[in-house]
Design a protein around this motif. Structure first.
Motif, PDB file in Angstrom:
ATOM      1  N   GLY A 108      40.708  40.570  37.677  1.00 54.80           N
ATOM      2  CA  GLY A 108      40.258  40.247  36.332  1.00 54.80           C
ATOM      3  C   GLY A 108      40.321  41.404  35.363  1.00 54.80           C
ATOM      4  N   ALA A 161      44.926  36.114  36.629  1.00 56.08           N
ATOM      5  CA  ALA A 161      43.836  36.709  35.850  1.00 56.08           C
ATOM      6  C   ALA A 161      43.070  35.598  35.147  1.00 56.08           C
ATOM      7  CB  ALA A 161      44.379  37.709  34.842  1.00 56.08           C
ATOM      8  N   ALA A 163      39.575  35.745  35.044  1.00 51.55           N
ATOM      9  CA  ALA A 163      38.253  36.360  35.095  1.00 51.55           C
ATOM     10  C   ALA A 163      37.674  36.226  36.505  1.00 51.55           C
ATOM     11  CB  ALA A 163      37.335  35.748  34.031  1.00 51.55           C
ATOM     12  N   CYS A 164      36.453  35.711  36.617  1.00 49.49           N
ATOM     13  CA  CYS A 164      35.784  35.681  37.921  1.00 49.49           C
ATOM     14  C   CYS A 164      36.286  34.568  38.824  1.00 49.49           C
ATOM     15  CB  CYS A 164      34.284  35.562  37.708  1.00 49.49           C
ATOM     16  SG  CYS A 164      33.629  36.916  36.699  1.00 49.49           S
ATOM     17  N   SER A 166      39.624  34.541  39.403  1.00 52.03           N
ATOM     18  CA  SER A 166      40.975  35.047  39.672  1.00 52.03           C
ATOM     19  C   SER A 166      41.376  34.947  41.140  1.00 52.03           C
ATOM     20  CB  SER A 166      41.101  36.499  39.212  1.00 52.03           C
ATOM     21  OG  SER A 166      40.921  36.614  37.822  1.00 52.03           O
ATOM     22  N   GLY A 341      36.840  39.618  39.573  1.00 47.82           N
ATOM     23  CA  GLY A 341      38.084  38.959  39.965  1.00 47.82           C
ATOM     24  C   GLY A 341      38.303  38.844  41.454  1.00 47.82           C
ATOM     25  N   GLY A 396      34.801  31.324  35.770  1.00 47.98           N
ATOM     26  CA  GLY A 396      35.024  32.576  35.062  1.00 47.98           C
ATOM     27  C   GLY A 396      34.937  32.457  33.560  1.00 47.98           C
TER      28      GLY A 396
END
Length: 412
Positions: A108, A161, A163-164, A166, A341, A396
């Motif tokens: 991320g 990618a 974010a969380c 990923s 990530g 995310g």
């Protein structure tokens, strides 16, 4: 309606604050002891604690000596986890058809420390002082690139990618590569080493981090009353994925099967989840349909649960609504903190181990009698349970939602 075929998980490599290695991490997570601790690198900031990899265990295995000097910490973590996963799968990079092997690693942030350090160099000393290694160290696709370089992989090499989510997105993408026939083996997972004064200051300014400095070990408290934000963490996890028939042909029993994936976008707010969990519910229902499962088939939920007030409430309500029969629920971030990530990949690996070993780790810092949502939370100690089907949730910033479904056997 069942979608793509089941995919075998044949290898795991996991590096977290709970332990350097899959078994060490599993032991730590099942022990339920939080890893949050004071962090000298954050001294003077409003938040001075984090979850870091065990002291003295910087991963170096699998990294060519000639390459270590130019690699970022996140690249090294990805390579070490990939090395472990390949060994666990019983594969030999010297003998596989490298053009048929792929890599998908979620990240991320990338190497935020490099961006920050080189920006200061540029400001203080001018352009000539900026390192020529800045870009290959800092870009978020480089964990995937470094794994491919270290293992001589010539098939698709991709970085996700979201974010969380990923790491979970990476596993979903890997499944597509295998189902399409483009790859025979894919190393998929996530890596993140973003504990840095800049990220901590930024997350704190958003109100996303716990400020429980007087009770650091109790700061990450998924689903618990009084939770006030997440504890930033780091780590990596890589899973080796193969088609079930290919694993069988080489005599390798899968640790579990990835049987379904679901993805959606909230389109609600840049950082706040939909209050009713509409997007996360859609992702969960998609994963079930893709897997050919119905809600009552799910025995276990590995929750995203970061320890934020709104996020945990939304997820708990969604789980209770879609899975009202009460599957066991655990939230590893109580022990591990939030590895951004990498979190989705780490938690997917833990879900695989739960399915394989019949043991559900507890959620740290949670009293089940007062937990959010009235779910079947596992607290106190690890719970033996036969888990035939489980889901792992990852959500995310940006409204990204990914749910992965795992089983011990292929659904009928």
């Amino acid at each position: 309606m069942k979608g793509l075929p089941a995919i075998a998980v044949t290898g795991l490599g996991v590096i977290t604050p709970a332990g350097d290695g899959t078994d060490a991490t599993w032991e730590g997570v099942c022990g339920g002891k939080p890893t949050a601790a004071a962090d000298p690198s954050l001294e003077g900031l409003p938040v001075e604690f984090s979850c870091r990899l065990p002291s003295g265990s910087e991963p170096v295995r699998g990294i060519p000596r000639r390459a270590a000097w130019r690699m970022s910490p996140v690249g090294k973590a990805a390579v070490a986890a990939g090395h472990d996963a390949v060994q666990d799968a019983g594969l030999d990079p010297a003998s596989w058809e490298s053009a048929r092997v792929g890599v998908v690693i979620g990240c991320g942030v990338g190497d935020l420390a490099s961006w920050r350090a080189q920006t200061l160099r540029l400001t203080d000393k001018g352009a000539a002082s900026v390192s020529p290694l800045t870009m290959p160290m800092a870009l978020p696709n480089m964990p995937a690139g470094e794994v491919a370089l270290a293992l001589g992989i010539h098939g698709p090499s991709l970085g996700t990618a979201t974010a969380c989510a990923s790491g979970a997105s990476a596993l979903m993408t890997a499944r597509w590569l295998l189902a399409s026939g483009q790859c025979d083996i894919v190393l998929a997972g996530g890596a993140e080493m973003a504990v840095d004064p800049l990220s901590v200051a930024a997350f704190h300014r958003m109100g996303a981090l716990s400020i429980r400095g007087d009770d650091i070990s109790g700061a990450s408290r998924p689903f618990a009353p009084g939770r006030d934000g997440f504890v930033i963490s780091e780590g990596a996890a890589v899973l080796v994925l193969e088609r079930t028939e290919d694993a069988a042909a080489r005599g390798k029993d899968p640790r579990a099967l990835l049987v379904g994936c679901g993805a959606s976008t909230d389109a609600h707010h840049p950082t706040t989840p939909h209050p009713e969990g509409a997007g996360t519910e859609a992702a969960l229902r998609q994963a079930l349909a893709d897997a050919g499962l119905v809600p009552s088939d799910i025995d276990h939920v590995n929750a995203h649960a970061t320890s934020t007030p709104s996020g945990d409430a939304s997820e708990a309500a969604m789980i209770g609504r879609v899975l009202p029969h009460g599957p066991s629920v655990t939230a590893p971030k109580g022990v591990l903190g939030h590895a951004l990530g990498a979190a989705g990949a780490i938690e997917a690996a833990l879900t695989v181990l739960t399915v394989e070993r019949g043991l559900v780790p507890p959620t740290a810092n949670l009293d089940g009698t007062v937990a959010e949502g009235g779910l079947n939370h596992v607290t106190g100690s690890a719970r033996p349970q036969r888990v035939r089907a489980a889901v792992s949730n990852s959500f995310g910033f940006g409204g990204h939602n990914v749910v992965l479904a795992f089983t011990s056997d292929a659904p009928a």
